[in-house]
Design an enzyme around this catalytic site. Structure first.
Site, short mmCIF file in Angstrom:
data_model
loop_
_atom_site.label_atom_id
_atom_site.label_comp_id
_atom_site.label_asym_id
_atom_site.label_seq_id
_atom_site.Cartn_x
_atom_site.Cartn_y
_atom_site.Cartn_z
N ASP A 308 1.02 6.63 -2.86
CA ASP A 308 0.23 6.03 -3.93
C ASP A 308 1.13 5.02 -4.65
O ASP A 308 2.33 4.89 -4.36
CB ASP A 308 -0.34 7.10 -4.86
CG ASP A 308 -1.55 6.59 -5.63
OD1 ASP A 308 -1.75 5.36 -5.69
OD2 ASP A 308 -2.30 7.41 -6.19
C1 BGC Z 1 -4.54 5.30 -7.54
C2 BGC Z 1 -5.13 5.34 -6.17
C3 BGC Z 1 -5.45 3.95 -5.68
C4 BGC Z 1 -4.21 3.09 -5.77
C5 BGC Z 1 -4.43 1.68 -5.26
C6 BGC Z 1 -3.44 4.26 -7.69
O1 BGC Z 1 -3.07 4.08 -8.99
O2 BGC Z 1 -4.04 6.57 -7.87
O3 BGC Z 1 -6.28 6.15 -6.17
O4 BGC Z 1 -5.97 4.00 -4.38
O5 BGC Z 1 -3.80 3.03 -7.12
O6 BGC Z 1 -5.19 0.93 -6.11
#
Ligand code: BGC
Length: 748
Positions: A308
């Site tokens: 993430d």
């Molecule tokens: C979130 C994810 C997301 C990623 C990309 C993160 O902050 O936890 O769910 O897919 O950002 O945008």
């Protein structure tokens, strides 16, 4: 003559058989090509494939201009040619137009495929959480928590299909969805991204969504690769705040949190994103046990694992399990991570190249990661055609898709209370609409809408209806009075609101939450804001019948204002057509059929779930939510009868057939979610008092009956035993459907 003929036949047979022996399946062909490519790649090219960068890094500074992102060609070339970047993500602040996406993706693929040595295409990932929320004017569905309330697998599959099509129409082949964390912590600001508190519902809806997105072949031009997230245990932080530690015993981990991922791996989801937090003291990005031992080995996951946002770095600068940023990279990659969502710089790239050259990360680990990434690029069709398909533009946000979206909102919205049948309201009477969620589109959609937090109301499509606008267009503006009266956290003008309530026959009081996404949505108290509670009480004093509409991503505690409400409607985050759907339900053009996908807490600490333990059923411990999981009223009534089992005893390997008759015993046509629960009466580990095992949604005319059939197998009766392994035990079980109960015995 005969001899020559025979020789010809022999030659023919030889050639055909020879061909068959040599012929390789498309799968083998893919694997061969991947190996060939891998052999040609330098360490830098491999590590580049493992590096994911956000769009902002390769874009020009955003001006005020809306919906147009401009690539910075120097930066883009640096990313792709110097750092061999294999993946990009995200939007640069707000949704882009289709044309803008096409131009950008085309430029990126031109550079990646024509200007690099090996021509490996880019894989672009996007959060298309409730439709393609980062493409302007996309079809925007209810959020997942609301989709779960529909109990309608076809609608979820359709949401998946339409979202996939609109993703591809935008040139985007990889979607960071579905969220498969079971939502068992209502304080958590990402609760609405889940399918609610139930394990089985999460498994089934997750699978349906993946089927809808990927079809049988995700290389087709209107399908995408899904990304299961967030693996594992992100949805139950101990203190309820986003990105805080979870403590999950192995039994709970395997019984509640792992199965949706197991099912999704079986359904063919080829990528997974890691939980940003930690479980039992171990940040998940550093857990070899969770990433490699369980996911890759035990579940046999063949796709790739992406981190993430910034989470590799955080092993050092937040979690401090790594003593340097470079050690953080080594830790994550050796735990089994295949791609890092870095996403702002090239630090991951630089460190990992060094680590490989220093022998601190074996090249075999890098090869494994790159193989996995290339495989997904192949499976999603990028090697065949990496470019956006212009022909899909006409399939974007069609009227047909809009209908599915509206239907989803109609089937999601849940009628919690209807004293003396106050609903549906009479269209010819005067209605007063009030409250902070009455006249905003943003609140109907929540986060991941046009922008990350979904707050920019001015960017929302003006042709869509807020609740107020939908009511005005349903019953005529002359029959509608409006006053906001109260913002989320402050009373604005209670006098005016009270005056208008008095002038009306009914009040539609729209309360709830502002939009938020991820950590900014953290709250310390699940209670609804005091100002809104006070405002409601002032409105009740007018003595007018009040229909309370809750627009919210999590169940804010409203116990002190439920008694006096005549009607209560749970709208969740019903999406861009939510206003229209609500007006349809409030005035009776649509009969509500949603069912709560969670237990609505009575108190800020009342988090007991419906599938609680016997220990939570007694006296002062009793499960006592404001409304239980599965609650949802209709404008008609349904009667259940003749619950029958085809046998009283089942033996090892056998199945049991269950039938029940459901009758629409009221005056209106209506849809009913029929739910089958199982109780395991005795077990070597204490068993939940009941668990959902099957559900289906049916449509019945007044007086009509349908007999529904279900089959359960031994697997449906298994649980994680004392040795932390799945077990099935002989014993007595009960089946509950509606108010009907039957029992059977399992003899092994
Ligand atoms: C979130 C994810 C997301 C990623 C990309 C993160 O902050 O936890 O769910 O897919 O950002 O945008």
């Amino acid at each position: 003559m005969i001899k020559i003929w025979t020789m010809h036949v022999m030659l023919f047979v030889f050639l055909v058989v020879g061909q068959l022996v040599n012929a390789s399946t498309p799968e083998e062909e893919m694997e061969t090509n991947i190996q060939n490519l891998l052999q040609k790649m330098t360490v830098e090219e491999k590590v580049g494939q493992m590096t994911q960068i956000t769009l902002g890094v390769v874009s020009k500074e955003r001006g005020d201009e809306l919906f147009v992102n401009q690539l910075d060609m120097d930066k883009l070339k640096e990313a792709v040619l110097k750092y061999h970047i294999g993946s990009f993500l995200n939007t640069n602040g707000m949704a882009n137009t289709l044309e803008n996406w096409h131009e950008m993706i085309t430029t990126m693929q031109d550079i990646a495929t024509k200007e690099t040595r090996l021509g490996i295409p880019i894989i672009y990932g996007i959060d298309a959480i409730h439709g393609v929320n980062y493409t302007k004017d996309a079809t925007l569905f209810p959020q997942s928590i609301a989709m779960a309330a529909t109990r309608n697998l076809d609608l979820v599959r359709e949401e998946g299909r339409i979202t996939a099509l609109e993703c591809r129409a935008s040139g985007l082949p990889w979607n960071f969805n579905p969220v498969l964390g079971v939502g068992r912590e209502p304080l958590w600001p990402r609760f609405w991204e889940t399918y609610g508190e139930d394990l089985y519902l999460t498994c089934e809806l997750g699978r349906a969504y993946i089927e809808g997105q990927q079809g049988n072949d995700m290389s087709q031009k209107d399908r995408v690769a899904t990304c299961m997230k967030h693996y594992l245990g992100y949805s139950i932080p101990l203190n309820g705040q986003d990105r805080t530690p979870a403590w999950i015993p192995e039994r709970m981990l395997r019984e509640i949190f792992l199965p949706p991922f197991k099912d999704a791996v079986e359904a063919g989801s080829p990528t997974v994103m890691v939980n940003s937090g930690e479980i039992n003291g171990i940040p998940v990005h550093s857990s070899h046990y969770l990433l490699t031992d369980i996911l890759k080995k035990e579940l046999g996951f063949k796709g790739f694992i992406v981190s993430d946002w910034e989470d590799v770095k955080r092993l050092y600068d937040r979690d401090r399990v790594a003593t340097s940023p470079k050690e953080a990279v080594r830790m994550a990659v050796m735990a089994g991570l295949d791609m890092s969502m870095v996403p702002h710089d090239y630090s991951f790239f630089n460190y990992l190249v060094e680590l490989v050259k220093e022998g601190k990360v074996p090249e075999s680990r890098i090869n494994d990661a790159v193989e996995r990434i290339l495989r997904v690029k192949w499976q999603v069709g990028l090697f065949e055609n990496p470019y956006p398909d212009a022909s899909l533009k006409s399939a974007f946000a069609t009227e047909e898709s809009g209908k599915v979206c509206l239907e989803s909102a109609r089937e999601a919205i849940t009628l919690l209370k209807n004293r003396d049948q106050v609903l549906p309201l009479d269209k010819s009477k005067k209605v007063f609409v009030t409250g902070p969620t009455a006249n905003l589109l943003s609140v109907l959609n929540g986060g991941w809408t046009i922008t990350w937090e979904g707050k920019r109301e001015e960017l929302y499509p003006q042709e869509k209806n807020t609740i107020l606008e939908a009511i005005q267009s349903k019953v005529g503006s002359e029959n509608v009075l409006y006053e906001q009266g109260c913002s989320f956290e402050e009373i604005i003008d209670v006098q005016k609101a009270v005056r208008k309530a008095r002038e009306s026959d009914y009040v539609v009081l729209c309360l709830g939450e502002p939009t938020y996404c991820e950590s900014p949505g953290n709250i310390d108290d699940l209670s609804l804001y005091p100002a809104q509670l006070e405002f409601a009480k002032a409105i009740y004093k007018t003595g007018k019948p009040v229909v309370l509409v809750m627009v919210e991503g999590r169940p804010r505690v409203i116990t002190e204002i439920t008694q006096q409400a005549d009607g209560i409607i749970m709208a969740y985050l019903p999406g861009m057509d939510g206003g229209t759907a609500l007006a349809d339900i409030i005035f009776g053009d649509v009969n509500p059929s949603g069912k709560l996908p969670f237990s609505y807490p009575r108190t800020p600490n009342g988090f007991t779930t419906y599938d609680h333990k016997p220990l939570e059923s007694f006296d002062v411990n009793a499960y006592n939510p404001l409304y239980p999981f599965g609650h949802g009223l209709s404008y008609t009534t349904f009667a259940y009868s003749e619950l029958k089992l085809n046998k009283r005893t089942i033996k090892k390997g056998e199945t049991i057939e269950i039938a029940v008759t459901v009758t629409n015993s009221g005056q209106r046509a209506g849809k009913e979610a029929v739910e089958l629960y199982v109780t395991d009466l005795y077990g070597s580990v204490s068993r939940p008092v009941k668990q959902l095992k099957r559900f289906t949604k049916i449509d019945l005319k007044p007086g009509q009956s349908k007999t529904m059939q279900f089959t359960l197998n031994e697997q449906d009766l298994s649980f994680i035993g004392r040795e932390l392994k799945p077990v099935v035990e002989s014993g007595d079980f009960e089946i509950h459907i509606g108010d009907q109960t039957q029992s059977f015995e399992l003899v092994l």
